[in-house]
Design a protein around this motif. Structure first.
Motif, PDB file in Angstrom:
ATOM      1  N   SER A 157      13.487 -36.387 -24.669  1.00 52.95           N
ATOM      2  CA  SER A 157      12.789 -35.167 -24.230  1.00 52.95           C
ATOM      3  C   SER A 157      11.351 -35.507 -23.885  1.00 52.95           C
ATOM      4  O   SER A 157      11.005 -36.673 -23.701  1.00 52.95           O
ATOM      5  CB  SER A 157      12.878 -34.096 -25.315  1.00 52.95           C
ATOM      6  N   GLY A 158      10.498 -34.487 -23.813  1.00 48.50           N
ATOM      7  CA  GLY A 158       9.132 -34.687 -23.340  1.00 48.50           C
ATOM      8  C   GLY A 158       8.373 -35.788 -24.041  1.00 48.50           C
ATOM      9  O   GLY A 158       7.739 -36.633 -23.417  1.00 48.50           O
ATOM     10  N   GLY A 159       8.462 -35.825 -25.391  1.00 47.73           N
ATOM     11  CA  GLY A 159       7.697 -36.805 -26.144  1.00 47.73           C
ATOM     12  C   GLY A 159       8.200 -38.226 -26.017  1.00 47.73           C
ATOM     13  O   GLY A 159       7.419 -39.181 -26.056  1.00 47.73           O
ATOM     14  N   SER A 160       9.512 -38.387 -25.885  1.00 48.06           N
ATOM     15  CA  SER A 160      10.093 -39.731 -25.855  1.00 48.06           C
ATOM     16  C   SER A 160      10.389 -40.240 -24.450  1.00 48.06           C
ATOM     17  O   SER A 160      10.719 -41.416 -24.276  1.00 48.06           O
ATOM     18  CB  SER A 160      11.396 -39.750 -26.678  1.00 48.06           C
ATOM     19  N   THR A 161      10.244 -39.386 -23.441  1.00 49.42           N
ATOM     20  CA  THR A 161      10.561 -39.790 -22.079  1.00 49.42           C
ATOM     21  C   THR A 161       9.659 -40.906 -21.549  1.00 49.42           C
ATOM     22  O   THR A 161      10.161 -41.847 -20.922  1.00 49.42           O
ATOM     23  CB  THR A 161      10.526 -38.578 -21.128  1.00 49.42           C
ATOM     24  N   PRO A 162       8.332 -40.858 -21.756  1.00 48.52           N
ATOM     25  CA  PRO A 162       7.499 -41.963 -21.242  1.00 48.52           C
ATOM     26  C   PRO A 162       7.936 -43.323 -21.772  1.00 48.52           C
ATOM     27  O   PRO A 162       7.967 -44.305 -21.028  1.00 48.52           O
ATOM     28  CB  PRO A 162       6.089 -41.600 -21.726  1.00 48.52           C
ATOM     29  N   GLY A 163       8.303 -43.393 -23.056  1.00 48.65           N
ATOM     30  CA  GLY A 163       8.762 -44.652 -23.625  1.00 48.65           C
ATOM     31  C   GLY A 163      10.075 -45.109 -23.010  1.00 48.65           C
ATOM     32  O   GLY A 163      10.268 -46.305 -22.762  1.00 48.65           O
ATOM     33  N   ALA A 164      10.976 -44.151 -22.761  1.00 53.30           N
ATOM     34  CA  ALA A 164      12.263 -44.492 -22.145  1.00 53.30           C
ATOM     35  C   ALA A 164      12.057 -45.024 -20.730  1.00 53.30           C
ATOM     36  O   ALA A 164      12.707 -45.995 -20.320  1.00 53.30           O
ATOM     37  CB  ALA A 164      13.168 -43.262 -22.123  1.00 53.30           C
ATOM     38  N   LEU A 165      11.148 -44.403 -19.990  1.00 53.06           N
ATOM     39  CA  LEU A 165      10.857 -44.872 -18.641  1.00 53.06           C
ATOM     40  C   LEU A 165      10.174 -46.236 -18.661  1.00 53.06           C
ATOM     41  O   LEU A 165      10.451 -47.096 -17.820  1.00 53.06           O
ATOM     42  CB  LEU A 165       9.990 -43.849 -17.903  1.00 53.06           C
ATOM     43  N   GLU A 166       9.287 -46.427 -19.618  1.00 55.24           N
ATOM     44  CA  GLU A 166       8.595 -47.718 -19.749  1.00 55.24           C
ATOM     45  C   GLU A 166       9.618 -48.833 -19.993  1.00 55.24           C
ATOM     46  O   GLU A 166       9.556 -49.906 -19.375  1.00 55.24           O
ATOM     47  CB  GLU A 166       7.596 -47.658 -20.905  1.00 55.24           C
ATOM     48  N   ASP A 167      10.573 -48.568 -20.889  1.00 50.61           N
ATOM     49  CA  ASP A 167      11.615 -49.560 -21.169  1.00 50.61           C
ATOM     50  C   ASP A 167      12.459 -49.837 -19.920  1.00 50.61           C
ATOM     51  O   ASP A 167      12.976 -50.947 -19.742  1.00 50.61           O
ATOM     52  CB  ASP A 167      12.528 -49.071 -22.297  1.00 50.61           C
ATOM     53  N   TYR A 168      12.600 -48.836 -19.083  1.00 50.43           N
ATOM     54  CA  TYR A 168      13.395 -48.949 -17.855  1.00 50.43           C
ATOM     55  C   TYR A 168      12.616 -49.660 -16.741  1.00 50.43           C
ATOM     56  O   TYR A 168      13.188 -50.062 -15.727  1.00 50.43           O
ATOM     57  CB  TYR A 168      13.811 -47.543 -17.425  1.00 50.43           C
ATOM     58  N   GLY A 169      11.289 -49.803 -16.944  1.00 52.04           N
ATOM     59  CA  GLY A 169      10.465 -50.501 -15.958  1.00 52.04           C
ATOM     60  C   GLY A 169       9.586 -49.599 -15.119  1.00 52.04           C
ATOM     61  O   GLY A 169       9.041 -50.029 -14.096  1.00 52.04           O
ATOM     62  N   SER A 197       6.198 -47.440 -15.351  1.00 47.25           N
ATOM     63  CA  SER A 197       5.019 -47.183 -16.186  1.00 47.25           C
ATOM     64  C   SER A 197       4.463 -45.780 -15.932  1.00 47.25           C
ATOM     65  O   SER A 197       4.776 -45.142 -14.920  1.00 47.25           O
ATOM     66  CB  SER A 197       3.933 -48.221 -15.900  1.00 47.25           C
ATOM     67  N   GLU A 198       3.636 -45.318 -16.849  1.00 43.45           N
ATOM     68  CA  GLU A 198       3.047 -43.976 -16.731  1.00 43.45           C
ATOM     69  C   GLU A 198       2.149 -43.853 -15.507  1.00 43.45           C
ATOM     70  O   GLU A 198       1.902 -42.750 -15.019  1.00 43.45           O
ATOM     71  CB  GLU A 198       2.266 -43.625 -17.998  1.00 43.45           C
ATOM     72  N   SER A 199       1.668 -44.972 -14.995  1.00 40.35           N
ATOM     73  CA  SER A 199       0.811 -44.929 -13.806  1.00 40.35           C
ATOM     74  C   SER A 199       1.586 -44.566 -12.542  1.00 40.35           C
ATOM     75  O   SER A 199       0.992 -44.256 -11.501  1.00 40.35           O
ATOM     76  CB  SER A 199       0.128 -46.284 -13.609  1.00 40.35           C
ATOM     77  N   GLU A 200       2.906 -44.571 -12.625  1.00 40.26           N
ATOM     78  CA  GLU A 200       3.733 -44.303 -11.447  1.00 40.26           C
ATOM     79  C   GLU A 200       4.094 -42.827 -11.280  1.00 40.26           C
ATOM     80  O   GLU A 200       4.811 -42.470 -10.352  1.00 40.26           O
ATOM     81  CB  GLU A 200       5.006 -45.154 -11.513  1.00 40.26           C
ATOM     82  N   TYR A 201       3.602 -41.972 -12.181  1.00 38.41           N
ATOM     83  CA  TYR A 201       3.801 -40.528 -12.012  1.00 38.41           C
ATOM     84  C   TYR A 201       2.581 -39.795 -12.562  1.00 38.41           C
ATOM     85  O   TYR A 201       1.893 -40.283 -13.459  1.00 38.41           O
ATOM     86  CB  TYR A 201       5.086 -40.051 -12.696  1.00 38.41           C
ATOM     87  N   ASP A 202       2.322 -38.616 -11.996  1.00 37.25           N
ATOM     88  CA  ASP A 202       1.129 -37.860 -12.359  1.00 37.25           C
ATOM     89  C   ASP A 202       1.421 -36.602 -13.165  1.00 37.25           C
ATOM     90  O   ASP A 202       0.585 -36.152 -13.943  1.00 37.25           O
ATOM     91  CB  ASP A 202       0.355 -37.457 -11.082  1.00 37.25           C
ATOM     92  N   THR A 203       2.580 -36.017 -12.966  1.00 37.49           N
ATOM     93  CA  THR A 203       2.884 -34.742 -13.608  1.00 37.49           C
ATOM     94  C   THR A 203       4.151 -34.851 -14.451  1.00 37.49           C
ATOM     95  O   THR A 203       4.948 -35.777 -14.299  1.00 37.49           O
ATOM     96  CB  THR A 203       3.097 -33.632 -12.556  1.00 37.49           C
ATOM     97  N   GLU A 204       4.327 -33.867 -15.320  1.00 38.07           N
ATOM     98  CA  GLU A 204       5.542 -33.820 -16.141  1.00 38.07           C
ATOM     99  C   GLU A 204       6.779 -33.655 -15.266  1.00 38.07           C
ATOM    100  O   GLU A 204       7.827 -34.243 -15.535  1.00 38.07           O
ATOM    101  CB  GLU A 204       5.449 -32.671 -17.145  1.00 38.07           C
ATOM    102  N   ALA A 205       6.644 -32.861 -14.208  1.00 41.12           N
ATOM    103  CA  ALA A 205       7.778 -32.650 -13.296  1.00 41.12           C
ATOM    104  C   ALA A 205       8.207 -33.968 -12.661  1.00 41.12           C
ATOM    105  O   ALA A 205       9.410 -34.261 -12.551  1.00 41.12           O
ATOM    106  CB  ALA A 205       7.407 -31.631 -12.224  1.00 41.12           C
ATOM    107  N   GLU A 206       7.223 -34.784 -12.233  1.00 44.99           N
ATOM    108  CA  GLU A 206       7.553 -36.086 -11.651  1.00 44.99           C
ATOM    109  C   GLU A 206       8.211 -36.990 -12.689  1.00 44.99           C
ATOM    110  O   GLU A 206       9.158 -37.728 -12.371  1.00 44.99           O
ATOM    111  CB  GLU A 206       6.281 -36.741 -11.101  1.00 44.99           C
ATOM    112  N   MET A 207       7.721 -36.929 -13.920  1.00 39.09           N
ATOM    113  CA  MET A 207       8.297 -37.733 -14.995  1.00 39.09           C
ATOM    114  C   MET A 207       9.771 -37.363 -15.226  1.00 39.09           C
ATOM    115  O   MET A 207      10.637 -38.235 -15.327  1.00 39.09           O
ATOM    116  CB  MET A 207       7.507 -37.510 -16.285  1.00 39.09           C
TER     117      MET A 207
END
Length: 294
Positions: free
Chosen positions: A22-34, A36-46
């Protein structure tokens, strides 16, 4: 839920894929997938990016009912589509895999050695949405950090209280009182947890629950719960263990199946070719399946 679906979950061979970051764990899941947080700006994009990741996993030929019984979804995933169908319908109609929805609203701060679930103020509306989307069951998580009898009793009572409400609404609830795998008194917590679960199971009528529990310190520790007539299934969370460790520990626990997230997805990356992606996913699926059918 239907009798056919309950029978599949109770007696089918396979495991549950946890795809409900969910919201709190999604950045970590995306990071593991390759990604990074720099590749999106908004929660909707995430959330769009993580839905694309989940779509790639679920639509892969390696993600098959030959090995997988169910998949746990986040609300955003349920409300979005894969190959022209809402995710739950795609899972059941195209894959023969049971769709399950994460329904908790996160956890409270630690008190008495545990983190209770926050009050589920949106549960009624979420269950109404789940019914429209043909969801089979639900999942809700709270966390045990230390062997505090009062805290663990509160955790189990809260899980059962919401579990009855969810079952009465027409779903099979997964109760997830997770024991922190890094707890210094993990076994002591598990002993108290099992006692509290068995105590409340005695008070049930026709309710049917699934329990999602941390891999225990002692092999086959939860057999009494597994064998209880009100328990559809007992599934294991990986809890931060690596795939190798989680699979090895699960294989020691008979009739307990996996409900892994990180241990399922850990070798998948956004830049893999479809061939390599499917190969890595198939390798993980088969390993987890084999450990789940012991």
């Amino acid at each position: 839920m239907t009798k056919k679906q309950i029978e599949l979950m109770k007696n089918g061979k396979g495991f549950i894929a946890a795809m409900d970051q969910s919201g709190g764990s999604t950045p970590g899941a995306l990071e593991d997938y390759g990604i990074s947080e720099s590749e999106y700006d908004t929660e909707a994009e995430m959330f769009d990016l993580v839905h694309a990741m989940r779509t790639r996993v679920i639509t892969s030929p390696s993600f098959s009912s030959e090995y997988i019984l169910g998949a746990i979804l986040f609300k955003h995933t349920m409300n979005n589509k894969m190959k022209g169908k809402y995710t739950a319908d795609y899972l059941w109609e195209e894959k023969g895999i049971l769709p399950i929805l994460k329904v908790d609203q996160g956890t409270e701060n630690k008190e008495n050695g545990v983190q209770l679930m926050k009050p589920m103020t949106k549960l009624d509306d979420l269950l109404a949405e789940a019914e429209k989307h043909n969801i089979f069951g639900t999942k809700m998580r709270s966390i045990i950090h230390s062997a505090n009898p009062e805290g663990i009793k509160d955790i189990v009572s809260q899980q059962f209280e919401y579990g009855k409400k969810i079952y009465d609404a027409g779903f099979i609830p997964i109760l997830e009182p997770e024991v922190n795998i890094n707890s210094k008194d993990k076994l002591e917590s598990e002993i108290i947890l099992k006692e509290e679960i068995l105590k409340l199971l005695k008070n049930l009528n026709n309710e049917q629950y699934i329990f999602k529990l941390s891999l225990p310190s002692q092999a086959d520790f939860y057999q009494e719960i597994i064998e209880h007539p009100n328990v559809v299934r007992v599934v294991a969370l990986s809890g931060g263990y690596s795939q190798e460790v989680a699979v090895n520990k699960l294989s020691e626990n008979h009739n307990m199946i996996a409900s892994f997230s990180r241990a399922l997805l850990q070798n998948l990356t956004v830049d893999q070719s479809e061939k390599d992606f499917d190969k890595e996913l198939k390798d993980a699926v088969v390993k987890i399946y084999n450990a789940s059918v012991t």
